[in-house]
Structure formats: C-alpha cells, structure tokens
Write an enzyme that holds these catalytic residues in place. Structure first.
Site, PDB file in Angstrom:
ATOM      1  CB  CYS A  79      -0.842  -0.090   1.236  1.00  0.00           C
ATOM      2  SG  CYS A  79      -1.759   1.468   1.359  1.00  0.00           S
ATOM      3  CG  ASP A  86      -2.710  -3.719  -0.422  1.00  0.00           C
ATOM      4  OD1 ASP A  86      -3.306  -3.562   0.737  1.00  0.00           O
ATOM      5  OD2 ASP A  86      -2.310  -2.453  -0.951  1.00  0.00           O
ATOM      6  CB  VAL A 101       2.005 -14.179 -21.933  1.00  0.00           C
ATOM      7  CG1 VAL A 101       2.800 -14.272 -20.408  1.00  0.00           C
ATOM      8  CG2 VAL A 101       1.598 -13.080 -22.360  1.00  0.00           C
ATOM      9  CB  SER A 103       2.821 -19.665 -17.545  1.00  0.00           C
ATOM     10  OG  SER A 103       3.537 -20.932 -17.471  1.00  0.00           O
ATOM     11  CD  GLU A 121      -7.968   1.593  -7.519  1.00  0.00           C
ATOM     12  OE1 GLU A 121      -8.861   1.667  -6.821  1.00  0.00           O
ATOM     13  OE2 GLU A 121      -6.891   1.443  -7.070  1.00  0.00           O
TER      14      GLU A 121
END
Length: 162
Positions: A79, A86, A101, A103, A121
C-alpha cells in the site's frame, strides 16, 4: 565344521564379460530435444531464476487459440500510504494474435510487484499494459481483486484493445 560333515567346494568359472558393441561412439553430445523455432527467444523457461523479472516473455501463438486466461491468488504489493502488504487475486485474459505469454516469466513478472507501493487500480493497469506491449494481443483484460483490508474489497479492471 564339527561332526565330521564334509563340505564340497566347487570351482567357479569367472563371469563372462558383457559383449561390447564394436561400432564407434560419436563423442559429440546429442541434444535429445531439438529447439523449436517458436520458443527460441525464451530465456527463463527451463532455467533456475531466483529473482523477479521486469518483463514477460512470449512464444509463437499456436493456430486456433482464441483466448488465454491466467489466474493467481499470489500477487502481492505494498500500500503506497500505509506500507502494509496488499494481497490480490489476478485474472489475465487475452486474445492472442501472433504471440502468447510464457507462464513462468509471468509468475516472475508478477513477483516484481512484491515490494512496490501501488494502488490496486494502477497495478491492474500496469499488468494490462505489459501484456499489450509484449504479447501484442487483440485485447487484454486484467481483473485484479484486492483482498479486503478494513472490510473493503477492491476490484479493478483494465481492458485494452488494439
């Protein structure tokens, strides 16, 4: 031995050696798995990597694959305000055009956020931009669900189209 018992000793013949193949041996090492040109640029898969990486790696997309989805509960970040960890569930879904992609590189890329202060976000948006830039799919959707802290769950969706 006692009691007058007699013991018989048998002469044993030496064991015959195994037959030797008289054909010459090629001293050059043989690679049992020829390199597939579609995976030639991969540098992480098949190697021991003990640190996060800055970018994902890609390989040639197989024909007829319309959607690829990755899902993990093991994405952590910091955070930016409280410096508390988080933890997030992340789903990455994309429509490959020419590249997919790999993995293991994705796992190591996601690991790079472990010590980075980011809001949920911004994290969803950055992952989506990485997939769009590196794999160049027709579309990528990243859904990041941050585990509740303070009783509030955050879900951020980044949806990018070519």
């Amino acid at each position: 031995m006692t009691g007058g018992a007699s013991v018989a000793w048998f002469a044993m013949s030496p064991i015959d050696p195994l037959p030797v193949d008289p054909s010459p041996v090629d001293p050059s090492p043989v690679d049992p798995s020829p390199v597939d040109p579609s995976t030639a640029g991969l540098t992480i898969l098949g190697r021991t990597v003990r640190q996060p990486v800055a970018h994902v790696e890609c390989f040639a997309a197989p024909a007829d694959v319309s959607t690829v989805r990755f899902s993990t509960d093991e994405v952590s970040s910091i955070c930016p305000v409280t410096q508390q960890p988080d933890l997030s569930h992340v789903v990455i879904e994309y429509e490959p055009l020419e590249r997919c992609v790999e993995s293991k590189s994705l796992k190591l890329y996601l690991w790079s956020f472990r010590d980075r202060p980011m809001f949920a976000e911004a994290l969803a948006a950055e992952i989506a931009r990485e997939i769009m830039t590196t794999a160049q799919p027709a579309r990528v959707i990243v859904t990041l669900t941050q585990r509740p802290r303070g009783g509030i769950e955050v879900q951020a969706v980044a949806d990018l189209k070519r």
